[in-house]
Write an enzyme that holds these catalytic residues in place. Sequence first.
Site, PDB file in Angstrom:
ATOM      1  N   GLU A 218       0.977  -1.116  -0.018  1.00 14.06           N
ATOM      2  CA  GLU A 218      -0.118  -0.039  -0.089  1.00 14.06           C
ATOM      3  C   GLU A 218       0.695   1.342   0.085  1.00 14.06           C
ATOM      4  O   GLU A 218       0.775   2.364  -0.696  1.00 14.06           O
ATOM      5  CB  GLU A 218      -0.857   0.024   1.293  1.00 14.06           C
ATOM      6  CG  GLU A 218      -1.934  -1.161   1.441  1.00 14.06           C
ATOM      7  CD  GLU A 218      -1.209  -2.508   1.557  1.00 14.06           C
ATOM      8  OE1 GLU A 218      -2.322  -3.477   1.463  1.00 14.06           O
ATOM      9  OE2 GLU A 218      -0.205  -2.524   2.142  1.00 14.06           O
TER      10      GLU A 218
ATOM     11  N   PRO B  74       2.119  -7.787  -9.432  1.00 17.59           N
ATOM     12  CA  PRO B  74       3.124  -8.153 -10.321  1.00 17.59           C
ATOM     13  C   PRO B  74       3.407  -7.063 -11.095  1.00 17.59           C
ATOM     14  O   PRO B  74       4.347  -7.170 -11.994  1.00 17.59           O
ATOM     15  CB  PRO B  74       2.482  -9.247 -11.296  1.00 17.59           C
ATOM     16  CG  PRO B  74       0.971  -8.852 -11.083  1.00 17.59           C
ATOM     17  CD  PRO B  74       0.760  -8.406  -9.891  1.00 17.59           C
TER      18      PRO B  74
ATOM     19  N   ARG C  44       8.792 -12.911   1.927  1.00 19.88           N
ATOM     20  CA  ARG C  44       8.032 -11.506   1.934  1.00 19.88           C
ATOM     21  C   ARG C  44       8.168 -10.778   3.428  1.00 19.88           C
ATOM     22  O   ARG C  44       8.222  -9.783   3.273  1.00 19.88           O
ATOM     23  CB  ARG C  44       6.324 -11.985   2.045  1.00 19.88           C
ATOM     24  CG  ARG C  44       5.365 -10.906   2.338  1.00 19.88           C
ATOM     25  CD  ARG C  44       5.308  -9.734   1.309  1.00 19.88           C
ATOM     26  NE  ARG C  44       4.513  -8.989   1.301  1.00 19.88           N
ATOM     27  CZ  ARG C  44       4.150  -7.870   0.673  1.00 19.88           C
ATOM     28  NH1 ARG C  44       5.031  -7.628  -0.369  1.00 19.88           N
ATOM     29  NH2 ARG C  44       3.319  -6.927   0.691  1.00 19.88           N
TER      30      ARG C  44
ATOM     31  N   GLY D 272      13.874  -3.104   0.391  1.00 20.49           N
ATOM     32  CA  GLY D 272      13.833  -1.931  -0.492  1.00 20.49           C
ATOM     33  C   GLY D 272      14.534  -2.370  -1.724  1.00 20.49           C
ATOM     34  O   GLY D 272      15.082  -1.301  -2.584  1.00 20.49           O
ATOM     35  N   GLU D 273      15.070  -3.563  -1.843  1.00 21.84           N
ATOM     36  CA  GLU D 273      15.884  -3.710  -3.192  1.00 21.84           C
ATOM     37  C   GLU D 273      15.068  -4.689  -4.185  1.00 21.84           C
ATOM     38  O   GLU D 273      15.599  -5.132  -5.134  1.00 21.84           O
ATOM     39  CB  GLU D 273      17.151  -4.684  -2.646  1.00 21.84           C
ATOM     40  CG  GLU D 273      18.244  -3.718  -2.222  1.00 21.84           C
ATOM     41  CD  GLU D 273      19.508  -4.218  -2.117  1.00 21.84           C
ATOM     42  OE1 GLU D 273      20.373  -3.680  -2.757  1.00 21.84           O
ATOM     43  OE2 GLU D 273      19.765  -5.325  -1.463  1.00 21.84           O
TER      44      GLU D 273
END
Length: 426
Positions: free
Chosen positions: A57, A332, A265, A306-307
């Site tokens: 989000e 996706p 995740r 963050g990668e």
Amino acid sequence: MRLYRFTARLVLPFALVRLWWRSRNDAEYAPRWTERLGYGGPIAGAPIWVHAVSVGETRAAAPLIRALLDDCPQTPVLVTTTTLTGAAQVAMLFGEGVIHRFAPFDLPGAVARFLDRTRPRVAIILETEIWPQLFATLARRRVPVFLANVRLSERSFRRYQRIPRLIAAALGVPAVIAAQSQADAMRLRALGAPAARVHVTGNMKFELSPTAGLREAAQALRLAWGERPVWVAASTHQGEEEVVLTAHRVLQETFPRLLLVLVPRHPERFEAVGKMVRSGGMVVVARSAGGPVTDDTEVLLGDTMGELMLFFAAADCAFIGGSLVATGGHNPLEALALGVPVVFGPHMFNFDEVARLTRSAGAGVQVADEDGLIAALRTYLGDPEARRAASESGEALVRTHQGALGRTRALLAPFLTSPAPSSEGP
């Protein structure tokens, strides 16, 4: 509403125990867990409040937040999340450019304390965050509520139908409900949202463009890995890594130098997944360790934050996790925007429209099981023409469906220029 409040109070002790436990194991969270109860220092200036639950989000909201910072430079922007990973994403994307708080529990006291301290001029709530107590309190305090980028799957629709009066009352509060699709809009209206307030704006998750230097960084990474095929297993959940690793073993028979970039995740699972890979006899390098990926490396564990976009940009194709187990899948579009063909499993109900568009465009493949995953990946890894066609289709799909940000900004504009409400109330 009384039954809802009673149930929420019953759950509160368990939630508090969980917060206490998390604060013991996370030094950054420890001094801030009381924000979930509405505590925290006051915020001056009647901020624009944007609520984004977690990582997905927050990424979807990022273009809108940047637009708000540009359009209203004198007004502070407050961003709330409910997860630590969401907070980390806010910090990575915006640094000190926005104020971050953890969102309060949907209880009268917590909500009141939060609003007393923040006093927002407008509440912009992302996706399907329908909180009856919060909405009712915002309405009493005359704070406009704007639901942005709303998606409502058939599964969620059926669940909400079990509490029709409560949901209808909550959906009667927002001044604007910006739905992603006509199907979402129809479901919202069927649950009681006033028809005139529901607008179809499209999906802001299509508002993607690679950050400056991303492709160059990916090329450098790919060069460091050597001339070898690469696939990413992104945002995997418990029960999927075993399937992914088995598929990798099978694919190595055809592509001996194949590298898998495995990105679980949830950060709390990084260590356990790393142990799983090693226990299976594979040579694994953890990204966080900073060590080189050598010719012997079979798996790169993406245990950093963050990668993921960088890994996508450096890959030949990608599997989208949360879809082989009944989690509902993940987005996706980040891979597609970078021209990376995708494969996902049967459980994409959180992204059913995006999954349908991806299949229709020929930008990705939906599979039923491990065998299907292996077959799809083998095609993309071994057939440059199929990979190129899917890559071009994915990039075109993202470009074609952009525009949600502009439509959302147009609907939001009147609430940004009107006087801020006092936000005081019971």
